[in-house]
Design a protein around this motif. Structure first.
Motif, PDB file in Angstrom:
ATOM      1  N   ASP A   8      -1.750   6.864  39.241  1.00 15.61           N
ATOM      2  CA  ASP A   8      -2.003   6.676  37.810  1.00 15.61           C
ATOM      3  C   ASP A   8      -1.995   7.975  37.006  1.00 15.61           C
ATOM      4  OD1 ASP A   8      -3.224   4.341  39.395  1.00 15.61           O
ATOM      5  OD2 ASP A   8      -3.113   3.554  37.364  1.00 15.61           O
ATOM      6  N   ASP A  43       2.139   3.939  38.566  1.00 16.16           N
ATOM      7  CA  ASP A  43       1.783   4.248  37.178  1.00 16.16           C
ATOM      8  C   ASP A  43       1.991   5.731  36.835  1.00 16.16           C
ATOM      9  OD1 ASP A  43       1.360   1.644  36.597  1.00 16.16           O
ATOM     10  OD2 ASP A  43      -0.754   1.819  36.063  1.00 16.16           O
ATOM     11  N   ASN A  72       2.406  -1.217  37.831  1.00 16.01           N
ATOM     12  CA  ASN A  72       2.826  -2.167  36.797  1.00 16.01           C
ATOM     13  C   ASN A  72       3.438  -1.442  35.587  1.00 16.01           C
ATOM     14  OD1 ASN A  72       0.073  -1.339  36.537  1.00 16.01           O
ATOM     15  ND2 ASN A  72      -0.209  -2.806  34.875  1.00 16.01           N
ATOM     16  N   HIS A  73       2.864  -0.314  35.180  1.00 15.54           N
ATOM     17  CA  HIS A  73       3.410   0.401  34.017  1.00 15.54           C
ATOM     18  C   HIS A  73       4.834   0.909  34.272  1.00 15.54           C
ATOM     19  CE1 HIS A  73       0.123   0.918  31.017  1.00 15.54           C
ATOM     20  NE2 HIS A  73      -0.575   0.459  32.041  1.00 15.54           N
ATOM     21  N   HIS A 184      -0.168  -0.335  44.641  1.00 12.85           N
ATOM     22  CA  HIS A 184      -0.706   0.042  43.329  1.00 12.85           C
ATOM     23  C   HIS A 184      -1.897  -0.861  43.001  1.00 12.85           C
ATOM     24  CE1 HIS A 184      -1.043   1.539  39.318  1.00 12.85           C
ATOM     25  NE2 HIS A 184      -0.963   0.329  38.836  1.00 12.85           N
ATOM     26  N   HIS A 228      -4.329   1.834  39.953  1.00 13.09           N
ATOM     27  CA  HIS A 228      -4.413   0.779  38.952  1.00 13.09           C
ATOM     28  C   HIS A 228      -5.742   0.698  38.183  1.00 13.09           C
ATOM     29  CE1 HIS A 228      -2.990  -2.757  36.951  1.00 13.09           C
ATOM     30  NE2 HIS A 228      -3.745  -3.620  37.588  1.00 13.09           N
TER      31      HIS A 228
END
Ligand SMILES: [Fe+2]
Length: 271
Positions: A8, A43, A72-73, A184, A228
């Motif tokens: 992240d 991320d 996800n990003h 993630h 995450h």
């Protein structure tokens, strides 16, 4: 061997640092810590080309093995984007640094398996919210933004099952070794936002999955890296270390200094 883990980084979301600063400072830290391998648990940014570029640049600058899986990003796309979410996934998978569907064998004793994973809503408060309500991905005036930026053409529950099937396949290939698993999405409920919580009774739905639970029973997983949730924490349970090494957004940092924050975030596995 020293394996560094971080997650992240969100290199495109800082008001004081450019992506190049993240590359430079992270590479400097890799050298200072004498790492042999760096694992990035997703991320990196909100665009796949920027994410891949970052991973390649860190690999080149640090001159060590850098392995990653998207978060996800990293799958987010703009409205002008021509690739579908699935094509972006395939593009990531084709990168040499991605370990989705291709376990990384360290030596006769150790291997690394990875996948983004996907959330299956099981971390939410199901006494309060029905499946239908969670599928709405909108609560208290806030929308879970994956809804606007990712379109798998499948439900989140199906995506979680697909990710688990991919990971099971990879675990089967390396089950004669000790395994480092990298996802993630969170696979341990202790990393969910503590409940009861005004909004996370709902939004915890999109934090983790229970589809990986069985893997910790069946396979010799010794370390499980995840991101995450923007925590920095380690849990030890039944001989397994669950590591959540999230740098997080600048507004979540304890100092204003990227170097200090990266130093406080990276966790090292020594094997
Ligand atoms: Fe994330």
């Amino acid at each position: 061997m020293r394996i560094g883990t971080i997650s992240d980084l969100h290199i495109d979301r800082s008001k004081d640092y450019y992506p190049q600063d993240f590359e430079f400072i992270l590479s400097k830290e890799i050298a200072r810590l004498k790492l042999d391998v760096l694992l990035i648990a997703g991320d990196v940014s909100n665009h796949y080309l920027q994410t891949i570029q970052f991973v390649q640049n860190v690999k080149q600058q640090s001159n060590i093995e850098v392995l990653f899986i998207p978060g996800n990003h990293d799958y987010w796309k703009s409205e002008q984007e021509e690739k579908t979410s699935y094509e972006i996934f395939e593009y990531y998978k084709s990168q040499p640094e991605s370990i989705i569907g291709s376990p990384y064998i360290i030596n006769d004793e150790w291997a690394i398996v990875g996948h983004s994973g996907w959330y299956d809503y099981s971390f939410a408060d199901h006494d309060k919210f029905s499946l239908e309500r969670l599928e709405h991905r909108k609560y208290y005036g806030s929308t879970w933004l994956d809804k606007e930026h990712i379109d798998w053409g499948k439900s989140d529950l199906e995506m979680s099952k697909l990710a688990a099937a991919s990971v099971k396949n990879d675990l089967e290939q390396v089950k004669d070794k000790n395994i480092i698993l990298m996802t993630h999405i969170v696979t341990h409920k202790k990393f969910a936002v503590p409940m009861p919580h005004r909004i996370f009774d709902y939004f915890n739905a999109f934090i983790g999955t229970s589809d990986f639970d069985q893997f910790y029973e069946i396979y010799p997983i010794k370390y499980s890296i995840m991101g995450h949730v923007h925590f920095r924490n380690i849990i030890e349970e039944s001989g397994i270390q669950y590591i959540c090494p999230c740098l997080g957004y600048q507004r979540e940092w304890r100092t204003k200094n990227l170097e200090t924050e990266i130093q406080n975030t990276i966790q090292i596995i020594e094997i």
